[in-house]
Structure formats: structure tokens, C-alpha cells
Design a protein around this motif. Structure first.
Motif, short mmCIF file in Angstrom:
data_model
loop_
_atom_site.label_atom_id
_atom_site.label_comp_id
_atom_site.label_asym_id
_atom_site.label_seq_id
_atom_site.Cartn_x
_atom_site.Cartn_y
_atom_site.Cartn_z
N SER A 133 0.87 -1.19 0.05
CA SER A 133 0.14 -0.01 -0.01
C SER A 133 0.90 1.23 0.00
O SER A 133 1.96 1.19 0.29
CB SER A 133 -0.99 0.04 1.06
OG SER A 133 -0.08 0.22 2.41
N PRO A 134 0.35 2.43 -0.24
CA PRO A 134 1.01 3.48 -0.29
C PRO A 134 1.67 3.95 1.04
O PRO A 134 2.70 4.35 1.41
CB PRO A 134 0.06 4.69 -0.54
CG PRO A 134 -1.05 3.96 -1.41
CD PRO A 134 -1.26 2.57 -0.83
N SER A 135 1.10 3.51 2.26
CA SER A 135 1.46 3.81 3.50
C SER A 135 2.75 2.87 3.87
O SER A 135 3.60 3.22 4.23
CB SER A 135 0.51 3.61 4.68
OG SER A 135 -0.09 2.10 4.52
N ASP A 136 2.58 1.65 3.03
CA ASP A 136 3.74 0.57 3.18
C ASP A 136 5.14 1.12 2.74
O ASP A 136 6.31 1.17 3.22
CB ASP A 136 3.41 -0.69 2.55
CG ASP A 136 2.53 -1.46 3.31
OD1 ASP A 136 2.25 -1.17 4.70
OD2 ASP A 136 1.71 -2.30 2.80
N VAL A 137 4.86 1.85 1.38
CA VAL A 137 5.97 2.48 0.68
C VAL A 137 6.62 3.46 1.43
O VAL A 137 7.76 3.83 1.58
CB VAL A 137 5.52 2.64 -0.64
CG1 VAL A 137 6.68 3.65 -1.36
CG2 VAL A 137 5.18 1.68 -1.43
N GLU A 138 5.64 4.57 2.15
CA GLU A 138 6.03 5.62 2.83
C GLU A 138 6.74 5.28 4.08
O GLU A 138 7.79 6.01 4.71
CB GLU A 138 5.07 6.66 3.03
CG GLU A 138 4.33 7.37 2.08
CD GLU A 138 5.29 8.04 1.35
OE1 GLU A 138 6.23 8.58 1.73
OE2 GLU A 138 5.41 7.92 0.15
N GLY A 139 6.86 4.17 4.65
CA GLY A 139 7.03 3.54 5.87
C GLY A 139 8.56 3.01 5.61
O GLY A 139 9.31 2.60 6.66
N LEU A 140 8.93 2.88 4.26
CA LEU A 140 10.26 2.31 3.97
C LEU A 140 11.19 3.26 4.33
O LEU A 140 11.41 4.51 3.82
CB LEU A 140 10.49 1.86 2.53
CG LEU A 140 9.44 0.80 2.17
CD1 LEU A 140 9.51 0.63 0.53
CD2 LEU A 140 10.04 -0.65 2.87
N GLU A 141 12.36 2.89 5.01
CA GLU A 141 13.60 3.70 5.61
C GLU A 141 14.64 3.85 4.34
O GLU A 141 14.84 2.62 3.69
CB GLU A 141 14.37 3.19 6.75
CG GLU A 141 13.48 3.48 7.76
CD GLU A 141 13.64 4.83 8.50
OE1 GLU A 141 14.18 5.74 7.78
OE2 GLU A 141 12.68 5.38 9.16
N THR A 142 15.22 4.91 4.34
CA THR A 142 16.37 4.94 3.25
C THR A 142 17.61 5.46 3.89
O THR A 142 18.53 5.96 3.20
CB THR A 142 15.79 5.67 1.88
OG1 THR A 142 15.39 7.23 2.59
CG2 THR A 142 14.70 5.28 1.21
N ARG A 143 17.42 5.75 5.07
CA ARG A 143 18.74 6.41 5.74
C ARG A 143 19.47 5.65 6.60
O ARG A 143 20.39 6.10 7.27
CB ARG A 143 17.96 7.52 6.70
CG ARG A 143 17.11 8.69 6.10
CD ARG A 143 16.33 9.24 7.33
NE ARG A 143 15.56 8.59 7.93
CZ ARG A 143 14.81 8.85 9.03
NH1 ARG A 143 14.75 10.14 9.35
NH2 ARG A 143 13.88 8.08 9.45
N HIS A 144 19.40 4.34 6.41
CA HIS A 144 20.12 3.41 7.15
C HIS A 144 21.03 2.36 6.35
O HIS A 144 21.31 1.23 6.89
CB HIS A 144 19.25 2.60 8.16
CG HIS A 144 18.21 3.35 9.00
ND1 HIS A 144 18.95 4.32 9.89
CD2 HIS A 144 17.28 3.35 9.15
CE1 HIS A 144 18.10 5.03 10.51
NE2 HIS A 144 16.54 4.30 10.13
N VAL A 145 21.52 2.89 5.24
CA VAL A 145 22.34 2.21 4.39
C VAL A 145 23.68 1.50 5.21
O VAL A 145 24.20 0.55 4.76
CB VAL A 145 22.63 2.81 3.02
CG1 VAL A 145 23.52 1.95 2.02
CG2 VAL A 145 21.46 3.45 2.39
N GLN A 146 24.20 2.41 6.05
CA GLN A 146 25.53 2.02 6.67
C GLN A 146 25.26 0.56 7.39
O GLN A 146 26.39 -0.32 7.73
CB GLN A 146 25.74 2.96 7.76
CG GLN A 146 24.89 3.00 8.94
CD GLN A 146 23.80 3.88 8.96
OE1 GLN A 146 23.48 4.46 7.57
NE2 GLN A 146 22.97 4.19 9.83
N GLU A 147 23.92 0.06 7.69
CA GLU A 147 23.92 -1.21 8.30
C GLU A 147 24.09 -2.12 7.20
O GLU A 147 24.51 -3.48 7.78
CB GLU A 147 22.35 -1.53 8.51
CG GLU A 147 21.63 -0.64 9.74
CD GLU A 147 20.24 -0.80 10.04
OE1 GLU A 147 19.81 -1.76 9.56
OE2 GLU A 147 19.69 0.29 10.59
N LEU A 148 24.52 -2.11 6.03
CA LEU A 148 24.99 -2.79 5.18
C LEU A 148 26.51 -2.75 5.02
O LEU A 148 26.97 -3.60 4.09
CB LEU A 148 24.59 -2.62 3.64
CG LEU A 148 22.86 -2.97 3.62
CD1 LEU A 148 22.45 -2.41 2.13
CD2 LEU A 148 22.67 -4.41 3.77
#
Length: 312
Positions: free
Chosen positions: A72-87
Motif C-alpha cells: 500500500s502507499p503507507s507501506d511504501v512511505e514507511g520504508l527507510e532510506t537512511r540506514h544504508v550503513q547497516e550494510l
């Protein structure tokens, strides 16, 4: 490979990926045993899911499972993009491999392509029909584009981190793009893949753009970019190359199941590819997709020898 299976018997796939020492060891096994000309970092396409907030598991015999799929749109909005350092464990594994190889062969890093990652997110795992994925794409283009933009936003720094730690090449895997029509690819995917590939190229390394089932729209995949176009076994490699006017290097495309054939049959398949390439510069011999688990290792070694001994 037996060497990998011994490690896999004691550790889960995610444990190996997240332990740089183990990931480096597994990465080097094909180089040591098969004598191939490049290494590819041991990781998984779906690793970026966890820092984005998705619950990823690998079930024995069933493959990946996402416990909280994106629907859903809310699922997409809930996705984080700021924690790439976890990889960063992938980058650390790359550094370890580079140190251990000491320049023996190049190291390939990789990321999943936007469509392949989106389809896993939406379906919650593998799929044959991609009904949920295509339904979102058709019914809610705004949410679809927001999802792909977020995926690309994560993949760009993830790939850049791999490069900064020593990856010599990045391969972009679009394993499921063959589920699309050419028109749908051009409209809904091409801009996102192009953004990703151009950003990776800006780091200064070549990009291999690999697709499965994309033989009917290779010129569009070429438009999306890549210094090398990787193709599967469903298209003749000379025709694939001609379809892009030899505008990029090409990689492929032995059927992985050909590795189960008698050696004389396997040799014919290998020689057919090499004959079609006809010595043109810019060719990387490879399988048209991954090695199957039951593949006889001796046959893989034989293919390496066949390619190297081929006249011309």
C-alpha cells in the motif's frame, strides 16, 4: 561446491553474508577451485531490505520470505532510506577479499535492479505471475514510482560503498525483468534503472547490466545503461549483441543446465557461443544465470578449460 556446503551446514545464509570473514572465504572458493578470471562478492540481492525496515528470512527449500510485504502507499512511505550503513558488513567483506586476493583477479560487487527488488518486496517472496507487483504498477503508478525511487535511493550509496572498499565492477541483476512486456519496461522501469546505473558509473567503475528473460527488449535494456549487457541463454549471443549494434560489451550465456550434459555435448554448447562471438573484443564468457546446486564441479572446471583452449 563441497567447500561451501561445509560452511553452509554450520551457518545460515544471512550469517555468512553478515560475517565478513566467512563471506570472504566463500567468495574466494570458486577462484581457488575453478580458476575463474574474476571473483564475485558473496552476498544476496535482498540484503538492503532489512535496513529499509523489512523482515527478511530464508526458508530451507523455499527461498526468501518477507514477513511484512509492501502492498500500500503507507507501506511504501514507511520504508527507510537512511540506514544504508547497516550494510557495511558487505563492504568489510570486500575489503577482506581484496586483501586476501592481493590483485590476483578483479572483484565484482553487485546490487539488485529496481524491478527485481520491488517484485520481492510486493510479492513477499518469489512469484510466477507477479500479479501483485503488476497490479500495483498498473493501478497506482504514483506509489509504484515512489517505491522504485526509494529502492534506487538505497542502492546508490550501497553500490558506492562497495566501490570505495575495492569492488572493481558492479553488476546490476534484474533477475525477474523478463516478466514484463517491452512497453511496460520502457514506461515503468527504464528511467529508474537508468538513474541507478548512471549513478554507479559516476563512481568510476564499469557496470554490468544483467537480465533474465529480457531477450525481446535488449535495446531497451541497453538504453537503461551499462558498460556490459549480460544476457541469458534464451537468446543467441550474436543476435543479442547485434540488437544493440555492439554498443556495449556482452556477457553470457551458457545454459546452466548444459553443465549437466556429457562433456562432448557441453563442449559443443561452449564452442557454439565462442563461434558466434567470433573473437570480437568486449566479450565475457559466463553462464546465462547462476550455477544450480547439483551442478558437477568437474564440468564447471572443464568449461573454464574449454574456453581458454578455444582457438582464436
Amino acid at each position: 561446491m563441497a567447500e561451501y556446503r561445509r560452511i553452509r551446514a554450520e551457518h545460515s545464509l544471512l550469517e555468512i553474508c553478515k560475517t565478513p570473514r566467512l563471506a570472504a572465504e566463500v567468495t574466494l572458493q570458486p577462484v581457488d577451485v575453478l580458476d575463474v578470471d574474476a571473483a564475485i562478492i558473496f552476498a544476496d540481492l535482498l540484503l538492503p531490505f532489512e535496513p529499509m525496515g523489512l523482515k527478511l528470512e530464508f526458508l530451507a527449500g523455499e527461498g526468501p520470505l518477507i514477513r511484512n510485504p509492501v502492498r500500500s502507499p503507507s507501506d511504501v512511505e514507511g520504508l527507510e532510506t537512511r540506514h544504508v550503513q547497516e550494510l557495511d558488513y558487505v563492504a568489510e567483506a570486500i575489503s577482506e577479499v581484496k586483501k586476501l586476493m592481493n590483485g590476483r583477479v578483479p572483484l565484482i560487487g553487485f546490487v539488485g535492479a529496481p524491478f527485481t527488488l520491488a517484485s520481492y518486496m510486493i510479492e513477499g517472496g518469489s512469484s510466477r505471475s507477479y500479479v501483485r507487483t503488476k497490479s500495483l504498477m498498473y493501478h497506482d503508478p504514483k506509489t509504484w514510482n515512489r517505491l522504485l525511487a526509494k529502492i534506487v535511493e538505497v542502492l546508490i550509496p550501497y553500490a558506492a560503498s562497495q566501490v570505495s572498499h575495492g569492488a572493481d565492477v558492479i553488476q546490476v541483476f534484474d533477475s525477474w525483468v523478463g516478466a514484463l512486456t517491452p512497453a511496460d519496461y520502457e514506461r515503468h522501469l527504464l528511467p529508474h534503472s537508468r538513474t541507478l546505473i548512471r549513478a554507479i558509473q559516476s563512481t568510476g567503475v564499469p557496470v554490468i547490466h544483467f537480465s533474465t528473460g529480457g531477450g525481446s527488449f535488449l535495446p531497451l535494456l541497453h538504453q537503461a545503461g551499462g558498460d556490459v549487457l549480460g544476457v541469458d541463454w534464451r537468446v543467441s549471443i550474436d543476435e543479442a549483441w547485434a540488437s544493440i549494434n555492439h554498443g556495449a560489451a556482452i556477457q553470457g550465456n551458457l545454459d546452466p543446465v548444459a553443465l549437466f550434459a556429457p562433456l562432448d555435448v557441453l563442449r559443443r554448447s561452449v564452442h557454439d557461443i565462442l563461434r558466434r562471438v567470433n573473437g570480437r573484443p568486449g566479450f565475457i564468457f559466463n553462464l546465462g544465470h547462476g550455477v544450480l546446486p547439483e551442478t558437477p564441479v568437474e564440468n564447471v572446471k572443464a568449461v573454464v578449460k574449454m574456453v581458454r583452449e578455444y582457438p582464436g
